[in-house]
Scaffold this motif. Structure first.
Motif, PDB file in Angstrom:
ATOM      1  N   GLY A 162       0.808  -1.211   0.000  1.00  0.00           N
ATOM      2  CA  GLY A 162       0.000   0.000   0.000  1.00  0.00           C
ATOM      3  C   GLY A 162       0.843   1.262   0.000  1.00  0.00           C
ATOM      4  N   VAL A 163       1.957   1.241   0.721  1.00  0.00           N
ATOM      5  CA  VAL A 163       2.862   2.390   0.747  1.00  0.00           C
ATOM      6  C   VAL A 163       3.403   2.662  -0.652  1.00  0.00           C
ATOM      7  CG1 VAL A 163       5.122   3.197   1.539  1.00  0.00           C
ATOM      8  CG2 VAL A 163       3.511   2.188   3.166  1.00  0.00           C
ATOM      9  N   ARG A 164       3.832   1.618  -1.337  1.00  0.00           N
ATOM     10  CA  ARG A 164       4.363   1.795  -2.694  1.00  0.00           C
ATOM     11  C   ARG A 164       3.297   2.354  -3.639  1.00  0.00           C
ATOM     12  NH1 ARG A 164       7.155  -3.105  -1.294  1.00  0.00           N
ATOM     13  NH2 ARG A 164       5.495  -4.384  -2.210  1.00  0.00           N
ATOM     14  N   ALA A 165       2.086   1.837  -3.539  1.00  0.00           N
ATOM     15  CA  ALA A 165       0.999   2.314  -4.402  1.00  0.00           C
ATOM     16  C   ALA A 165       0.664   3.774  -4.108  1.00  0.00           C
ATOM     17  CB  ALA A 165      -0.233   1.431  -4.212  1.00  0.00           C
ATOM     18  N   ALA A 166       0.618   4.132  -2.837  1.00  0.00           N
ATOM     19  CA  ALA A 166       0.281   5.505  -2.452  1.00  0.00           C
ATOM     20  C   ALA A 166       1.343   6.487  -2.930  1.00  0.00           C
ATOM     21  CB  ALA A 166       0.115   5.599  -0.935  1.00  0.00           C
ATOM     22  N   LEU A 167       2.615   6.115  -2.824  1.00  0.00           N
ATOM     23  CA  LEU A 167       3.685   7.010  -3.265  1.00  0.00           C
ATOM     24  C   LEU A 167       3.629   7.245  -4.775  1.00  0.00           C
ATOM     25  CD1 LEU A 167       6.705   5.818  -1.082  1.00  0.00           C
ATOM     26  CD2 LEU A 167       5.462   7.986  -0.924  1.00  0.00           C
ATOM     27  N   LYS A 168       3.307   6.218  -5.535  1.00  0.00           N
ATOM     28  CA  LYS A 168       3.172   6.395  -6.988  1.00  0.00           C
ATOM     29  C   LYS A 168       2.073   7.414  -7.301  1.00  0.00           C
ATOM     30  CE  LYS A 168       4.764   1.746  -8.272  1.00  0.00           C
ATOM     31  NZ  LYS A 168       4.347   0.424  -8.810  1.00  0.00           N
ATOM     32  N   MET A 169       0.938   7.282  -6.610  1.00  0.00           N
ATOM     33  CA  MET A 169      -0.159   8.230  -6.828  1.00  0.00           C
ATOM     34  C   MET A 169       0.268   9.652  -6.455  1.00  0.00           C
ATOM     35  SD  MET A 169      -3.357   6.103  -5.193  1.00  0.00           S
ATOM     36  CE  MET A 169      -3.478   4.321  -5.414  1.00  0.00           C
ATOM     37  N   MET A 170       0.996   9.778  -5.344  1.00  0.00           N
ATOM     38  CA  MET A 170       1.451  11.082  -4.878  1.00  0.00           C
ATOM     39  C   MET A 170       2.365  11.760  -5.897  1.00  0.00           C
ATOM     40  SD  MET A 170       0.441  12.053  -1.761  1.00  0.00           S
ATOM     41  CE  MET A 170       0.136  11.561  -0.067  1.00  0.00           C
ATOM     42  N   PHE A 171       3.304  11.018  -6.444  1.00  0.00           N
ATOM     43  CA  PHE A 171       4.274  11.607  -7.362  1.00  0.00           C
ATOM     44  C   PHE A 171       3.605  12.075  -8.660  1.00  0.00           C
ATOM     45  CE2 PHE A 171       7.742   8.853  -5.243  1.00  0.00           C
ATOM     46  CZ  PHE A 171       7.893   9.809  -4.250  1.00  0.00           C
ATOM     47  N   ILE A 172       2.617  11.334  -9.117  1.00  0.00           N
ATOM     48  CA  ILE A 172       1.854  11.771 -10.284  1.00  0.00           C
ATOM     49  C   ILE A 172       1.161  13.106  -9.998  1.00  0.00           C
ATOM     50  CG2 ILE A 172      -0.149  11.241 -11.746  1.00  0.00           C
ATOM     51  CD1 ILE A 172       0.617   8.263 -11.441  1.00  0.00           C
ATOM     52  N   TRP A 173       0.595  13.227  -8.803  1.00  0.00           N
ATOM     53  CA  TRP A 173      -0.078  14.460  -8.408  1.00  0.00           C
ATOM     54  C   TRP A 173       0.908  15.627  -8.341  1.00  0.00           C
ATOM     55  CZ3 TRP A 173      -4.542  16.684  -8.410  1.00  0.00           C
ATOM     56  CH2 TRP A 173      -4.779  17.805  -7.604  1.00  0.00           C
ATOM     57  N   CYS A 174       2.117  15.375  -7.852  1.00  0.00           N
ATOM     58  CA  CYS A 174       3.133  16.427  -7.758  1.00  0.00           C
ATOM     59  C   CYS A 174       3.450  17.011  -9.136  1.00  0.00           C
ATOM     60  CB  CYS A 174       4.410  15.881  -7.118  1.00  0.00           C
ATOM     61  SG  CYS A 174       4.274  15.551  -5.346  1.00  0.00           S
ATOM     62  N   VAL A 175       3.543  16.171 -10.135  1.00  0.00           N
ATOM     63  CA  VAL A 175       3.809  16.635 -11.502  1.00  0.00           C
ATOM     64  C   VAL A 175       2.661  17.517 -12.004  1.00  0.00           C
ATOM     65  CG1 VAL A 175       4.121  15.917 -13.900  1.00  0.00           C
ATOM     66  CG2 VAL A 175       5.282  14.664 -12.068  1.00  0.00           C
ATOM     67  N   LEU A 176       1.432  17.091 -11.754  1.00  0.00           N
ATOM     68  CA  LEU A 176       0.267  17.875 -12.181  1.00  0.00           C
ATOM     69  C   LEU A 176       0.237  19.235 -11.491  1.00  0.00           C
ATOM     70  CD1 LEU A 176      -2.474  15.076 -12.179  1.00  0.00           C
ATOM     71  CD2 LEU A 176      -1.297  16.060 -14.157  1.00  0.00           C
ATOM     72  N   VAL A 177       0.603  19.262 -10.208  1.00  0.00           N
ATOM     73  CA  VAL A 177       0.627  20.516  -9.455  1.00  0.00           C
ATOM     74  C   VAL A 177       1.655  21.473 -10.032  1.00  0.00           C
ATOM     75  CG1 VAL A 177       1.310  21.531  -7.234  1.00  0.00           C
ATOM     76  CG2 VAL A 177      -0.298  19.631  -7.283  1.00  0.00           C
ATOM     77  N   LEU A 178       2.826  20.964 -10.370  1.00  0.00           N
ATOM     78  CA  LEU A 178       3.866  21.815 -10.950  1.00  0.00           C
ATOM     79  C   LEU A 178       3.391  22.444 -12.258  1.00  0.00           C
ATOM     80  CD1 LEU A 178       7.249  19.936 -10.389  1.00  0.00           C
ATOM     81  CD2 LEU A 178       6.655  22.249  -9.653  1.00  0.00           C
ATOM     82  N   ILE A 179       2.750  21.668 -13.090  1.00  0.00           N
ATOM     83  CA  ILE A 179       2.232  22.194 -14.358  1.00  0.00           C
ATOM     84  C   ILE A 179       1.223  23.320 -14.102  1.00  0.00           C
ATOM     85  CG2 ILE A 179       0.853  21.637 -16.401  1.00  0.00           C
ATOM     86  CD1 ILE A 179       2.058  18.792 -16.249  1.00  0.00           C
ATOM     87  N   CYS A 180       0.342  23.085 -13.151  1.00  0.00           N
ATOM     88  CA  CYS A 180      -0.669  24.087 -12.814  1.00  0.00           C
ATOM     89  C   CYS A 180      -0.021  25.350 -12.254  1.00  0.00           C
ATOM     90  CB  CYS A 180      -1.651  23.490 -11.799  1.00  0.00           C
ATOM     91  SG  CYS A 180      -2.986  24.589 -11.312  1.00  0.00           S
ATOM     92  N   THR A 181       0.954  25.177 -11.359  1.00  0.00           N
ATOM     93  CA  THR A 181       1.594  26.311 -10.705  1.00  0.00           C
ATOM     94  C   THR A 181       2.268  27.244 -11.692  1.00  0.00           C
ATOM     95  OG1 THR A 181       1.982  25.006  -8.696  1.00  0.00           O
ATOM     96  CG2 THR A 181       3.329  26.967  -8.990  1.00  0.00           C
ATOM     97  N   TYR A 182       2.920  26.674 -12.686  1.00  0.00           N
ATOM     98  CA  TYR A 182       3.693  27.488 -13.626  1.00  0.00           C
ATOM     99  C   TYR A 182       2.889  27.942 -14.846  1.00  0.00           C
ATOM    100  CZ  TYR A 182       8.001  26.995 -11.024  1.00  0.00           C
ATOM    101  OH  TYR A 182       8.968  27.088 -10.047  1.00  0.00           O
TER     102      TYR A 182
END
Length: 442
Positions: free
Chosen positions: A311-331
Protein backbone atom coordinates in the motif's frame (compact mmCIF):
# COMPACT_ATOMS: atom_id res chain seq x y z
CA UNK A 1 -18.47 -0.64 4.72
CA UNK A 2 -15.23 -1.49 2.90
CA UNK A 3 -12.75 -4.12 4.07
CA UNK A 4 -9.28 -2.80 3.16
CA UNK A 5 -7.61 -6.11 4.06
CA UNK A 6 -8.67 -7.77 0.79
CA UNK A 7 -8.21 -7.08 -2.91
CA UNK A 8 -5.41 -5.27 -4.71
CA UNK A 9 -3.88 -2.65 -2.36
CA UNK A 10 -3.63 0.10 -5.00
CA UNK A 11 -7.23 -0.31 -6.10
CA UNK A 12 -8.52 -0.54 -2.52
CA UNK A 13 -6.64 2.63 -1.54
CA UNK A 14 -7.83 4.54 -4.61
CA UNK A 15 -11.51 3.58 -4.21
CA UNK A 16 -11.41 4.49 -0.52
CA UNK A 17 -9.56 7.73 -1.22
CA UNK A 18 -11.79 9.17 -3.95
CA UNK A 19 -14.82 10.01 -1.76
CA UNK A 20 -12.51 11.57 0.84
CA UNK A 21 -10.84 13.61 -1.92
CA UNK A 22 -14.19 14.82 -3.22
CA UNK A 23 -15.13 15.74 0.34
CA UNK A 24 -11.93 17.75 0.74
CA UNK A 25 -12.62 19.48 -2.56
CA UNK A 26 -16.07 20.43 -1.24
CA UNK A 27 -14.57 21.69 2.00
CA UNK A 28 -11.93 23.68 0.16
CA UNK A 29 -14.59 25.02 -2.19
CA UNK A 30 -16.32 26.43 0.85
CA UNK A 31 -13.03 27.79 2.20
CA UNK A 32 -12.30 29.54 -1.10
CA UNK A 33 -15.89 30.79 -1.32
CA UNK A 34 -15.64 32.05 2.25
CA UNK A 35 -12.43 33.91 1.40
CA UNK A 36 -14.02 35.42 -1.72
CA UNK A 37 -17.24 36.38 0.09
CA UNK A 38 -15.37 38.07 2.94
CA UNK A 39 -12.98 39.82 0.54
CA UNK A 40 -15.72 40.95 -1.86
CA UNK A 41 -18.33 42.03 0.70
CA UNK A 42 -16.10 43.33 3.49
CA UNK A 43 -12.85 44.30 1.74
CA UNK A 44 -9.16 43.43 2.00
CA UNK A 45 -8.89 44.62 5.62
CA UNK A 46 -11.53 42.13 6.75
CA UNK A 47 -9.86 39.42 4.68
CA UNK A 48 -6.55 40.21 6.35
CA UNK A 49 -8.25 40.00 9.78
CA UNK A 50 -9.53 36.50 9.00
CA UNK A 51 -6.28 35.43 7.33
CA UNK A 52 -4.17 36.59 10.28
CA UNK A 53 -5.87 33.99 12.52
CA UNK A 54 -6.08 31.15 10.00
CA UNK A 55 -2.90 29.41 11.14
CA UNK A 56 -4.01 29.54 14.79
CA UNK A 57 -7.42 28.04 13.98
CA UNK A 58 -5.81 25.42 11.77
CA UNK A 59 -3.40 24.45 14.53
CA UNK A 60 -5.99 24.03 17.29
CA UNK A 61 -8.78 22.53 15.20
CA UNK A 62 -6.17 20.39 13.44
CA UNK A 63 -4.98 19.10 16.81
CA UNK A 64 -8.49 17.97 17.67
CA UNK A 65 -8.99 16.47 14.22
CA UNK A 66 -5.70 14.61 14.57
CA UNK A 67 -6.91 13.13 17.84
CA UNK A 68 -10.09 11.83 16.20
CA UNK A 69 -8.07 10.34 13.33
CA UNK A 70 -5.91 8.60 15.92
CA UNK A 71 -9.00 7.18 17.61
CA UNK A 72 -10.14 5.95 14.20
CA UNK A 73 -6.91 3.98 13.79
CA UNK A 74 -7.68 2.03 16.97
CA UNK A 75 -11.26 1.45 15.82
CA UNK A 76 -9.95 0.30 12.43
CA UNK A 77 -7.68 -2.25 14.11
CA UNK A 78 -10.62 -3.80 15.95
CA UNK A 79 -12.59 -3.79 12.71
CA UNK A 80 -9.75 -5.48 10.85
CA UNK A 81 -9.52 -8.09 13.62
CA UNK A 82 -13.34 -8.65 13.42
CA UNK A 83 -13.74 -7.76 17.12
CA UNK A 84 -17.09 -5.92 17.20
CA UNK A 85 -17.38 -5.67 20.98
CA UNK A 86 -13.88 -4.23 21.25
CA UNK A 87 -14.69 -1.79 18.47
CA UNK A 88 -17.83 -0.47 20.20
CA UNK A 89 -15.90 0.01 23.43
CA UNK A 90 -13.26 1.89 21.46
CA UNK A 91 -15.99 4.12 20.06
CA UNK A 92 -17.37 4.74 23.56
CA UNK A 93 -13.91 5.58 24.84
CA UNK A 94 -13.26 7.87 21.89
CA UNK A 95 -16.52 9.78 22.46
CA UNK A 96 -15.78 10.25 26.15
CA UNK A 97 -12.21 11.40 25.68
CA UNK A 98 -13.14 13.65 22.72
CA UNK A 99 -15.74 15.54 24.74
CA UNK A 100 -13.42 16.00 27.72
CA UNK A 101 -10.53 17.25 25.60
CA UNK A 102 -12.57 19.57 23.37
CA UNK A 103 -14.45 21.21 26.24
CA UNK A 104 -11.23 21.69 28.19
CA UNK A 105 -9.49 23.14 25.13
CA UNK A 106 -12.38 25.51 24.49
CA UNK A 107 -12.20 26.94 28.01
CA UNK A 108 -8.41 27.36 27.90
CA UNK A 109 -8.27 28.92 24.44
CA UNK A 110 -11.16 31.35 24.95
CA UNK A 111 -9.74 32.57 28.29
CA UNK A 112 -6.30 33.24 26.83
CA UNK A 113 -7.36 34.23 23.31
CA UNK A 114 -6.50 37.93 23.43
CA UNK A 115 -2.96 37.38 24.74
CA UNK A 116 -2.49 34.69 22.06
CA UNK A 117 -3.55 37.12 19.33
CA UNK A 118 -1.06 39.69 20.65
CA UNK A 119 1.69 37.06 20.45
CA UNK A 120 0.75 36.61 16.77
CA UNK A 121 1.54 40.32 16.21
CA UNK A 122 -1.92 41.05 14.83
CA UNK A 123 -2.12 44.77 14.04
CA UNK A 124 -4.40 47.08 15.97
CA UNK A 125 -6.27 47.98 12.77
CA UNK A 126 -7.53 44.41 12.39
CA UNK A 127 -7.32 43.11 15.99
CA UNK A 128 -10.99 43.53 16.93
CA UNK A 129 -12.20 41.88 13.72
CA UNK A 130 -9.74 39.01 14.14
CA UNK A 131 -10.92 38.44 17.71
CA UNK A 132 -14.57 38.64 16.67
CA UNK A 133 -14.07 35.95 14.03
CA UNK A 134 -11.81 33.48 15.81
CA UNK A 135 -13.62 33.55 19.16
CA UNK A 136 -16.79 32.19 17.54
CA UNK A 137 -14.81 29.46 15.73
CA UNK A 138 -13.29 28.33 19.02
CA UNK A 139 -16.62 28.35 20.86
CA UNK A 140 -17.74 25.76 18.29
CA UNK A 141 -14.70 23.55 18.88
CA UNK A 142 -16.61 20.66 20.48
CA UNK A 143 -19.09 20.60 17.59
CA UNK A 144 -16.22 20.42 15.08
CA UNK A 145 -14.54 17.63 17.02
CA UNK A 146 -17.71 15.53 17.26
CA UNK A 147 -18.29 15.84 13.52
CA UNK A 148 -14.71 14.84 12.78
CA UNK A 149 -15.03 11.87 15.15
CA UNK A 150 -18.23 10.69 13.45
CA UNK A 151 -16.60 10.96 10.04
CA UNK A 152 -13.45 9.23 11.28
CA UNK A 153 -15.47 6.34 12.77
CA UNK A 154 -17.26 5.80 9.48
CA UNK A 155 -13.97 5.82 7.59
CA UNK A 156 -12.49 3.37 10.12
CA UNK A 157 -15.00 0.74 9.00
CA UNK A 158 -14.43 1.55 5.34
CA UNK A 159 -17.30 3.98 4.66
CA UNK A 160 -15.77 7.06 3.08
CA UNK A 161 -18.91 7.99 1.12
CA UNK A 162 -21.35 8.89 3.91
CA UNK A 163 -19.11 11.61 5.43
CA UNK A 164 -18.86 13.06 1.92
CA UNK A 165 -22.63 13.35 1.59
CA UNK A 166 -23.10 15.17 4.89
CA UNK A 167 -20.08 17.36 4.23
CA UNK A 168 -21.58 18.39 0.90
CA UNK A 169 -24.79 19.41 2.62
CA UNK A 170 -22.79 21.31 5.23
CA UNK A 171 -20.77 23.18 2.59
CA UNK A 172 -23.87 24.37 0.75
CA UNK A 173 -25.44 25.48 4.03
CA UNK A 174 -22.20 27.22 4.96
CA UNK A 175 -22.02 29.27 1.77
CA UNK A 176 -25.64 30.41 2.02
CA UNK A 177 -25.10 31.07 5.72
CA UNK A 178 -22.15 33.33 4.87
CA UNK A 179 -24.23 35.38 2.49
CA UNK A 180 -27.11 35.57 4.97
CA UNK A 181 -24.97 36.55 7.96
CA UNK A 182 -22.67 38.98 6.13
CA UNK A 183 -24.86 40.62 3.51
CA UNK A 184 -28.37 40.36 4.98
CA UNK A 185 -27.76 40.44 8.74
CA UNK A 186 -24.63 42.62 8.47
CA UNK A 187 -22.74 40.65 11.12
CA UNK A 188 -19.35 41.24 9.52
CA UNK A 189 -16.57 38.68 9.91
CA UNK A 190 -18.33 37.27 12.97
CA UNK A 191 -21.15 36.26 10.65
CA UNK A 192 -18.79 34.10 8.58
CA UNK A 193 -17.73 32.28 11.75
CA UNK A 194 -21.34 31.81 12.91
CA UNK A 195 -22.25 30.30 9.54
CA UNK A 196 -19.34 27.85 9.83
CA UNK A 197 -20.29 26.65 13.31
CA UNK A 198 -23.97 26.25 12.38
CA UNK A 199 -23.08 24.20 9.30
CA UNK A 200 -20.82 21.95 11.41
CA UNK A 201 -23.63 21.45 13.92
CA UNK A 202 -25.95 20.33 11.12
CA UNK A 203 -23.37 17.85 9.80
CA UNK A 204 -22.78 16.43 13.29
CA UNK A 205 -26.46 15.84 14.02
CA UNK A 206 -27.02 14.31 10.58
CA UNK A 207 -24.05 11.94 11.01
CA UNK A 208 -25.21 10.77 14.44
CA UNK A 209 -28.74 10.06 13.18
CA UNK A 210 -27.37 8.14 10.20
CA UNK A 211 -24.99 6.06 12.34
CA UNK A 212 -27.79 5.10 14.70
CA UNK A 213 -30.08 3.99 11.88
CA UNK A 214 -27.53 2.40 9.53
CA UNK A 215 -24.53 1.22 11.53
CA UNK A 216 -25.59 -0.50 14.74
CA UNK A 217 -22.03 -1.80 14.87
CA UNK A 218 -20.91 1.72 15.84
CA UNK A 219 -23.84 2.76 18.03
CA UNK A 220 -22.72 2.42 21.63
CA UNK A 221 -24.82 1.47 24.65
CA UNK A 222 -24.32 1.90 28.37
CA UNK A 223 -22.33 -1.31 28.78
CA UNK A 224 -19.85 -0.22 26.11
CA UNK A 225 -18.61 2.57 28.36
CA UNK A 226 -16.99 -0.02 30.62
CA UNK A 227 -13.73 0.21 28.74
CA UNK A 228 -10.41 -1.00 30.12
CA UNK A 229 -7.46 1.12 31.15
CA UNK A 230 -5.44 -0.49 28.34
CA UNK A 231 -7.98 0.66 25.77
CA UNK A 232 -7.87 4.20 27.19
CA UNK A 233 -4.07 4.16 26.99
CA UNK A 234 -4.19 2.92 23.40
CA UNK A 235 -6.72 5.60 22.40
CA UNK A 236 -4.77 8.36 24.12
CA UNK A 237 -1.45 7.12 22.76
CA UNK A 238 -2.60 7.03 19.16
CA UNK A 239 -4.98 10.00 19.39
CA UNK A 240 -2.58 12.38 21.12
CA UNK A 241 0.28 11.22 18.90
CA UNK A 242 -1.62 12.11 15.73
CA UNK A 243 -3.00 15.24 17.37
CA UNK A 244 0.42 16.48 18.43
CA UNK A 245 1.84 15.47 15.06
CA UNK A 246 -0.59 17.81 13.34
CA UNK A 247 -0.30 20.41 16.08
CA UNK A 248 3.48 20.58 15.82
CA UNK A 249 3.24 21.00 12.05
CA UNK A 250 0.67 23.76 12.43
CA UNK A 251 2.58 25.36 15.32
CA UNK A 252 5.38 25.85 12.85
CA UNK A 253 2.84 27.50 10.53
CA UNK A 254 1.79 29.78 13.40
CA UNK A 255 5.45 30.73 13.81
CA UNK A 256 5.51 31.62 10.12
CA UNK A 257 2.31 33.63 10.56
CA UNK A 258 3.88 35.73 13.33
CA UNK A 259 6.56 36.73 10.85
CA UNK A 260 4.04 37.33 8.08
CA UNK A 261 1.89 39.54 10.29
CA UNK A 262 4.82 41.97 10.67
CA UNK A 263 5.10 42.47 6.90
CA UNK A 264 1.87 44.40 6.31
CA UNK A 265 -1.66 43.70 5.13
CA UNK A 266 -0.68 43.18 1.47
CA UNK A 267 1.63 40.32 2.43
CA UNK A 268 -1.00 38.86 4.78
CA UNK A 269 -3.55 38.83 1.94
CA UNK A 270 -0.96 37.38 -0.49
CA UNK A 271 -0.05 34.62 1.92
CA UNK A 272 -3.71 33.93 2.68
CA UNK A 273 -4.32 33.40 -1.05
CA UNK A 274 -1.17 31.30 -1.42
CA UNK A 275 -2.14 29.11 1.52
CA UNK A 276 -5.64 28.60 0.15
CA UNK A 277 -4.15 27.34 -3.11
CA UNK A 278 -1.60 25.32 -1.13
CA UNK A 279 -4.50 23.62 0.63
CA UNK A 280 -5.89 22.76 -2.79
CA UNK A 281 -2.58 21.38 -4.06
CA UNK A 282 -1.80 19.47 -0.85
CA UNK A 283 -5.30 18.10 -0.57
CA UNK A 284 -4.27 14.82 -2.18
CA UNK A 285 -1.47 14.46 0.39
CA UNK A 286 -3.82 14.84 3.34
CA UNK A 287 -6.42 12.54 1.80
CA UNK A 288 -3.95 9.75 1.06
CA UNK A 289 -2.48 10.25 4.52
CA UNK A 290 -5.89 9.69 6.10
CA UNK A 291 -6.41 6.67 3.87
CA UNK A 292 -3.03 5.17 4.78
CA UNK A 293 -3.74 5.50 8.51
CA UNK A 294 -7.01 3.58 8.09
CA UNK A 295 -5.57 1.14 5.55
CA UNK A 296 -2.52 0.27 7.64
CA UNK A 297 -4.62 0.13 10.82
CA UNK A 298 -7.05 -2.40 9.35
CA UNK A 299 -4.27 -4.53 7.86
CA UNK A 300 -2.18 -4.35 11.03
CA UNK A 301 -5.21 -5.55 13.01
CA UNK A 302 -5.69 -8.39 10.52
CA UNK A 303 -1.99 -9.32 10.58
CA UNK A 304 -1.55 -8.47 6.87
CA UNK A 305 1.78 -6.64 7.15
CA UNK A 306 2.88 -7.36 3.56
CA UNK A 307 -0.21 -5.48 2.35
CA UNK A 308 0.91 -2.45 4.35
CA UNK A 309 4.18 -2.25 2.39
CA UNK A 310 2.38 -2.80 -0.92
CA UNK A 311 0.00 0.00 0.00
CA UNK A 312 2.86 2.39 0.75
CA UNK A 313 4.36 1.80 -2.69
CA UNK A 314 1.00 2.31 -4.40
CA UNK A 315 0.28 5.51 -2.45
CA UNK A 316 3.68 7.01 -3.26
CA UNK A 317 3.17 6.39 -6.99
CA UNK A 318 -0.16 8.23 -6.83
CA UNK A 319 1.45 11.08 -4.88
CA UNK A 320 4.27 11.61 -7.36
CA UNK A 321 1.85 11.77 -10.28
CA UNK A 322 -0.08 14.46 -8.41
CA UNK A 323 3.13 16.43 -7.76
CA UNK A 324 3.81 16.63 -11.50
CA UNK A 325 0.27 17.87 -12.18
CA UNK A 326 0.63 20.52 -9.46
CA UNK A 327 3.87 21.81 -10.95
CA UNK A 328 2.23 22.19 -14.36
CA UNK A 329 -0.67 24.09 -12.81
CA UNK A 330 1.59 26.31 -10.70
CA UNK A 331 3.69 27.49 -13.63
CA UNK A 332 0.75 28.20 -15.93
CA UNK A 333 -2.38 29.55 -14.22
CA UNK A 334 -1.39 30.65 -10.70
CA UNK A 335 -2.01 34.43 -11.23
CA UNK A 336 -5.54 33.68 -12.43
CA UNK A 337 -6.20 31.49 -9.40
CA UNK A 338 -4.91 34.14 -6.97
CA UNK A 339 -7.25 36.74 -8.49
CA UNK A 340 -10.11 34.26 -8.32
CA UNK A 341 -9.49 33.44 -4.65
CA UNK A 342 -9.01 36.98 -3.35
CA UNK A 343 -10.91 39.15 -5.80
CA UNK A 344 -7.91 41.51 -5.70
CA UNK A 345 -6.14 43.19 -8.61
CA UNK A 346 -3.13 44.42 -6.61
CA UNK A 347 0.06 43.28 -8.33
CA UNK A 348 1.97 43.13 -5.02
CA UNK A 349 -0.48 40.58 -3.66
CA UNK A 350 -0.50 38.51 -6.85
CA UNK A 351 3.28 38.50 -7.39
CA UNK A 352 4.08 37.49 -3.79
CA UNK A 353 1.50 34.70 -3.78
CA UNK A 354 2.88 33.38 -7.09
CA UNK A 355 6.47 33.49 -5.83
CA UNK A 356 5.53 31.43 -2.77
CA UNK A 357 3.77 28.76 -4.81
CA UNK A 358 6.33 28.51 -7.61
CA UNK A 359 9.18 27.90 -5.17
CA UNK A 360 7.48 25.59 -2.67
CA UNK A 361 5.79 23.27 -5.16
CA UNK A 362 9.20 22.22 -6.48
CA UNK A 363 9.69 20.14 -3.32
CA UNK A 364 6.17 18.81 -2.87
CA UNK A 365 7.47 15.30 -3.62
CA UNK A 366 9.27 15.42 -0.26
CA UNK A 367 6.01 16.28 1.48
CA UNK A 368 4.36 13.33 -0.29
CA UNK A 369 6.86 10.92 1.26
CA UNK A 370 6.43 12.52 4.68
CA UNK A 371 2.63 12.22 4.71
CA UNK A 372 2.50 8.61 3.49
CA UNK A 373 5.18 7.31 5.86
CA UNK A 374 4.10 9.06 9.04
CA UNK A 375 0.45 8.03 8.68
CA UNK A 376 1.44 4.45 7.87
CA UNK A 377 3.61 4.34 10.97
CA UNK A 378 0.74 5.60 13.10
CA UNK A 379 -1.41 2.81 11.71
CA UNK A 380 1.07 0.08 12.72
CA UNK A 381 1.67 1.50 16.18
CA UNK A 382 4.83 3.62 15.78
CA UNK A 383 3.73 6.87 17.40
CA UNK A 384 7.22 8.18 18.19
CA UNK A 385 8.85 8.65 14.79
CA UNK A 386 6.05 10.83 13.35
CA UNK A 387 6.28 13.06 16.44
CA UNK A 388 10.05 13.39 16.01
CA UNK A 389 9.61 14.32 12.36
CA UNK A 390 6.89 16.86 13.14
CA UNK A 391 9.00 18.33 15.96
CA UNK A 392 11.81 18.94 13.47
CA UNK A 393 9.36 20.84 11.27
CA UNK A 394 8.06 22.92 14.15
CA UNK A 395 11.49 23.84 15.55
CA UNK A 396 12.88 24.40 12.07
CA UNK A 397 10.17 26.89 11.14
CA UNK A 398 10.53 28.79 14.42
CA UNK A 399 14.29 29.12 13.96
CA UNK A 400 14.10 30.02 10.28
CA UNK A 401 11.48 32.72 10.90
CA UNK A 402 13.82 34.33 13.44
CA UNK A 403 16.80 34.08 11.09
CA UNK A 404 15.34 34.84 7.68
CA UNK A 405 12.34 37.20 7.89
CA UNK A 406 14.23 40.28 9.10
CA UNK A 407 16.90 40.22 6.34
CA UNK A 408 14.86 38.71 3.50
CA UNK A 409 11.23 39.67 4.21
CA UNK A 410 8.61 37.42 2.62
CA UNK A 411 11.27 35.39 0.83
CA UNK A 412 12.37 34.20 4.26
CA UNK A 413 8.88 32.74 4.68
CA UNK A 414 8.92 31.22 1.20
CA UNK A 415 12.11 29.21 1.68
CA UNK A 416 11.48 28.21 5.32
CA UNK A 417 9.01 25.39 4.67
CA UNK A 418 10.92 23.48 1.96
CA UNK A 419 14.09 23.57 4.08
CA UNK A 420 12.28 21.96 7.02
CA UNK A 421 10.66 19.31 4.78
CA UNK A 422 14.08 18.02 3.73
CA UNK A 423 15.20 17.58 7.34
CA UNK A 424 11.96 16.08 8.67
CA UNK A 425 11.71 13.34 6.02
CA UNK A 426 15.04 11.81 7.10
CA UNK A 427 13.91 10.09 10.35
CA UNK A 428 10.78 8.78 8.63
CA UNK A 429 12.72 7.09 5.83
CA UNK A 430 15.31 5.65 8.23
CA UNK A 431 12.72 4.25 10.65
CA UNK A 432 10.53 2.89 7.85
CA UNK A 433 13.38 0.64 6.73
CA UNK A 434 14.35 -0.24 10.32
CA UNK A 435 10.84 -0.90 11.69
CA UNK A 436 10.77 -4.49 13.04
CA UNK A 437 7.14 -5.05 12.05
CA UNK A 438 7.76 -4.05 8.45
CA UNK A 439 11.10 -5.93 8.32
CA UNK A 440 9.32 -9.14 9.34
CA UNK A 441 8.04 -9.48 5.77
CA UNK A 442 9.94 -9.22 2.51
Amino acid sequence: MRDLTTGKPGKAILLFTLPILIGCILQLTYSLADTRIVGSLLGDTALAAVGATTSLATMIIGFLQGITNGFAVIIARFYGAKDEQGMRRAVAGALTIACIISIGMTIIVVVFLKPILHVLHIGEDIFSMSYSYISVIFFGMTIAMLYNLCAAMLRAIGDSITPLIFLGMSVVLNIFGDILCIRVLALGVRGAAIATVCAQLFATIACLIFIKKRYAILWVKKNDFRFTSKLVRDLLSCGLSMGFMGCLVNLGSVALQTGINTLGNDIIVAHTAARKLTELYMMAFGVLGTTMATYSGQNFGAGEISRVKEGVRAALKMMFIWCVLVLICTYTITPVLVRLVTGTSQETVISNACAYLKFDTLLYWVTAIIVVLRNTMQGIGDHTTPIISSSIECVGKIILVKLLVAPFGYWGIIVAEPITWVFMVIPLIVQYWRNPILKSVS
